[in-house]
Design a protein around this motif. Sequence first.
Motif, mmCIF file in Angstrom:
data_model
loop_
_atom_site.group_PDB
_atom_site.id
_atom_site.type_symbol
_atom_site.label_atom_id
_atom_site.label_comp_id
_atom_site.label_asym_id
_atom_site.label_seq_id
_atom_site.Cartn_x
_atom_site.Cartn_y
_atom_site.Cartn_z
ATOM 1 N N VAL A 1 0.838 -1.202 0.000
ATOM 2 C CA VAL A 1 0.000 0.000 0.000
ATOM 3 C C VAL A 1 0.877 1.258 0.000
ATOM 4 O O VAL A 1 0.661 2.187 -0.776
ATOM 5 C CB VAL A 1 -0.955 0.009 1.217
ATOM 6 C CG1 VAL A 1 -1.715 1.326 1.288
ATOM 7 C CG2 VAL A 1 -1.926 -1.146 1.113
ATOM 8 N N ILE A 2 1.899 1.248 0.847
ATOM 9 C CA ILE A 2 2.757 2.431 0.948
ATOM 10 C C ILE A 2 3.506 2.660 -0.355
ATOM 11 O O ILE A 2 3.582 3.786 -0.867
ATOM 12 C CB ILE A 2 3.731 2.267 2.133
ATOM 13 C CG1 ILE A 2 2.946 2.463 3.425
ATOM 14 C CG2 ILE A 2 4.870 3.257 2.040
ATOM 15 C CD1 ILE A 2 3.741 2.170 4.651
ATOM 16 N N SER A 3 4.001 1.586 -0.930
ATOM 17 C CA SER A 3 4.746 1.723 -2.184
ATOM 18 C C SER A 3 3.850 2.235 -3.305
ATOM 19 O O SER A 3 4.217 3.146 -4.052
ATOM 20 C CB SER A 3 5.352 0.365 -2.541
ATOM 21 O OG SER A 3 5.931 0.406 -3.798
ATOM 22 N N VAL A 4 2.647 1.673 -3.425
ATOM 23 C CA VAL A 4 1.737 2.074 -4.509
ATOM 24 C C VAL A 4 1.215 3.491 -4.271
ATOM 25 O O VAL A 4 1.110 4.287 -5.201
ATOM 26 C CB VAL A 4 0.574 1.072 -4.643
ATOM 27 C CG1 VAL A 4 -0.442 1.555 -5.664
ATOM 28 C CG2 VAL A 4 1.104 -0.290 -5.043
ATOM 29 N N GLU A 5 0.925 3.797 -3.016
ATOM 30 C CA GLU A 5 0.438 5.148 -2.736
ATOM 31 C C GLU A 5 1.499 6.188 -3.087
ATOM 32 O O GLU A 5 1.197 7.235 -3.661
ATOM 33 C CB GLU A 5 0.035 5.277 -1.260
ATOM 34 C CG GLU A 5 -0.859 6.479 -1.029
ATOM 35 C CD GLU A 5 -0.875 6.963 0.413
ATOM 36 O OE1 GLU A 5 -0.512 6.185 1.307
ATOM 37 O OE2 GLU A 5 -1.248 8.128 0.614
ATOM 38 N N GLY A 6 2.754 5.860 -2.761
ATOM 39 C CA GLY A 6 3.845 6.768 -3.130
ATOM 40 C C GLY A 6 3.906 6.962 -4.631
ATOM 41 O O GLY A 6 4.052 8.082 -5.122
ATOM 42 N N ALA A 7 3.771 5.853 -5.362
ATOM 43 C CA ALA A 7 3.814 5.939 -6.829
ATOM 44 C C ALA A 7 2.656 6.789 -7.347
ATOM 45 O O ALA A 7 2.818 7.597 -8.257
ATOM 46 C CB ALA A 7 3.768 4.542 -7.435
ATOM 47 N N LEU A 8 1.488 6.619 -6.739
ATOM 48 C CA LEU A 8 0.313 7.390 -7.173
ATOM 49 C C LEU A 8 0.501 8.874 -6.920
ATOM 50 O O LEU A 8 0.152 9.715 -7.738
ATOM 51 C CB LEU A 8 -0.930 6.900 -6.438
ATOM 52 C CG LEU A 8 -1.606 5.669 -7.015
ATOM 53 C CD1 LEU A 8 -2.629 5.124 -6.042
ATOM 54 C CD2 LEU A 8 -2.262 5.994 -8.343
ATOM 55 N N ARG A 9 1.073 9.174 -5.760
ATOM 56 C CA ARG A 9 1.276 10.593 -5.447
ATOM 57 C C ARG A 9 2.317 11.209 -6.363
ATOM 58 O O ARG A 9 2.238 12.381 -6.698
ATOM 59 C CB ARG A 9 1.707 10.755 -3.993
ATOM 60 C CG ARG A 9 0.564 10.504 -3.047
ATOM 61 C CD ARG A 9 0.886 10.928 -1.638
ATOM 62 N NE ARG A 9 -0.207 10.547 -0.769
ATOM 63 C CZ ARG A 9 -1.344 11.220 -0.687
ATOM 64 N NH1 ARG A 9 -1.496 12.323 -1.379
ATOM 65 N NH2 ARG A 9 -2.314 10.793 0.092
#
Lengths: 354, 281
Positions: B167-175
């Motif tokens: 979740v943290i990795s994907v959220e970072g990518a999304l941001r």
Amino acid sequence: MSGPAPDLPPHGGLHARLAVERPAFRLDVELEVAAGEVVALLGPNGAGKTTVLRALAGLTGLTGGSITLDGRSLHTLPAEQRRIGMVFQDYLLFPHLSALDNVAFGPRSNGASKAEARRTAEALLERVGLVEYAAVKPGRLSGGQAQRVALARALAVRPRLLLLDEPLAALDAHTRLEIRAQLRRHLADFDGATVLVTHDPLEAMVLADRLIVVEHGSVVQQGTAAEVARRPRTDYVARLVGLNLHRGRGDGAHVKVGELLLSTSDHVEGPAFVAFAPAAVALYRTRPDGSPRNLWRARIDGIERHGDNVRVHLDGPVTASADVTPAAVAELDLSPGQEIWASVKAAETHAYPA
Amino acid sequence: MTTATTPASAPGRASGRERGGVPGRLPWPLVIPALLGLAFLVLPLAGLLVRAPWSTLPQRLAEPQVLQALRLSLVTATIATAVCLLLGVPLAWLLARTAFPGRRLIRALVTVPLVLPPVVGGVALLLVLGRRGLIGSWLEAAFGVSLPFTTAGVVVAEAFVAMPFLVISVEGALRAADARFEEAAATLGASRWTVFRRVTLPMIAPGVAAGAVLCWARALGEFGATITFAGNFPGTTQTMPLAVYLALETEPEAAVVLSLVLLAVSVVILAGLRERWVSRI
């Protein structure tokens, strides 16, 4: 999402009143753009031009007003149902899709089959002269090519309204001329309404049928390029078209600007603008004989090169610019801070109601 | 190692020196702890290699218990990763792309398993999904499904512990991804789901891949929550880390062999991630 029939008669167009309120910013603009007409929104940075486009496209919510396109109400629809073609300033081509797939994206999203979407996309790439770049990813396109792909992508949804946000701003000066000429041709072929945003007056005049000047979130002036250029109504527009502009009070053949009474060849009563070109301003070391009218004592605020001439910025009862030849600068021995006489012929001023 | 800079210095060394900032003698209060730290991290791994029973390694690796544990580990970690992708990517999207009250709190909650001792996670899972648990009792009554002490339970425990990484990795990518591409897609008539599928997801694919690999590695190494929630039954819930721990008490050499296998897997993951992720932090 059936959408209107593609063969709508070429009338209708865009009618919009857009109100957007944000902390420290208020936009309230009315727009009328006929089908087939190109309107340029001109204005300084932060005037709200891009917000107008985003509001039309549905990317920024309205706090008031309405949008009607060809009789269809748009402001209640989300962006994806408005069928508006938008070309973004930096194009925003999808980096992972080829030029062809970028253009085919719109038709695909609107329910066309894969083959159909590709055919549409190919035809549009052909039209912008990039059919041989169909398989190329955006990262490998030049700025001018990317701009054309972005235009093709926007046109692929068969929009009735085309929005262009600073379409040429990201291009270098050389490419800009060429792309501008092409864009002008494509816009002439487009039968829907077009709104383009720019801060370059030349771009606006070349591409648009009509200019709308936006400042601080509202329309301050509109009309054809010639009208706007002849009768600027704000300092920003006057600067754009290169005129000295003053606001005063007219009493027939004179306009009183501050302490200075300027006589003009136009007849105005009440609040009035008076405009004159910097080249119409004459400078004298000593008070000229024969005492021309419209004479005032000014202080030189600055001197800079302007094309082949020299532009002298004057301070005094009115601030104005004067264009003089380099020879005149030498002859008059002009330098900043100096006191000088300035005059402008009545025949070269232009007065009109404010 | 002096400060003299010769124009013809090798490019690699030159760039290293540029990054080093101020030239000069290296200060020992930094160098000595640095070297100790390095030794501390590397020596145990070296010890593992030195003490490995290399001569009998092939036979030991071929033992059915080892293969069984390895297969179970790979299968459960992979399924757990799939579950995390299925649930975690949408969760990351929700956190990164929408605004709702309490979003910050939810974001904090999502990361709790990251800092929670895995054993505590296992206990918590038992309380909720155990046979007498809040949801577990209902699952058993309604569907006859019982998760604890089953292979599915292993997957649940691993997913619980590993999902925050994803979740943290994907959220970072999304941001980090430019949301204006999504706006462009919307003006072209794409619904939010189409935008996600055809624009957002391809653009954040590297972030998703990195997150999935991290998530998989974490699931593979999971011990505490697994042993608490799923137990330690060879063949059904005994994954590699559990087998290592058990073997250490009965047959230390086998533990070394199992550890070597896990080490090899980790090294492979690290090599695969090197370009994407490790070099960037």
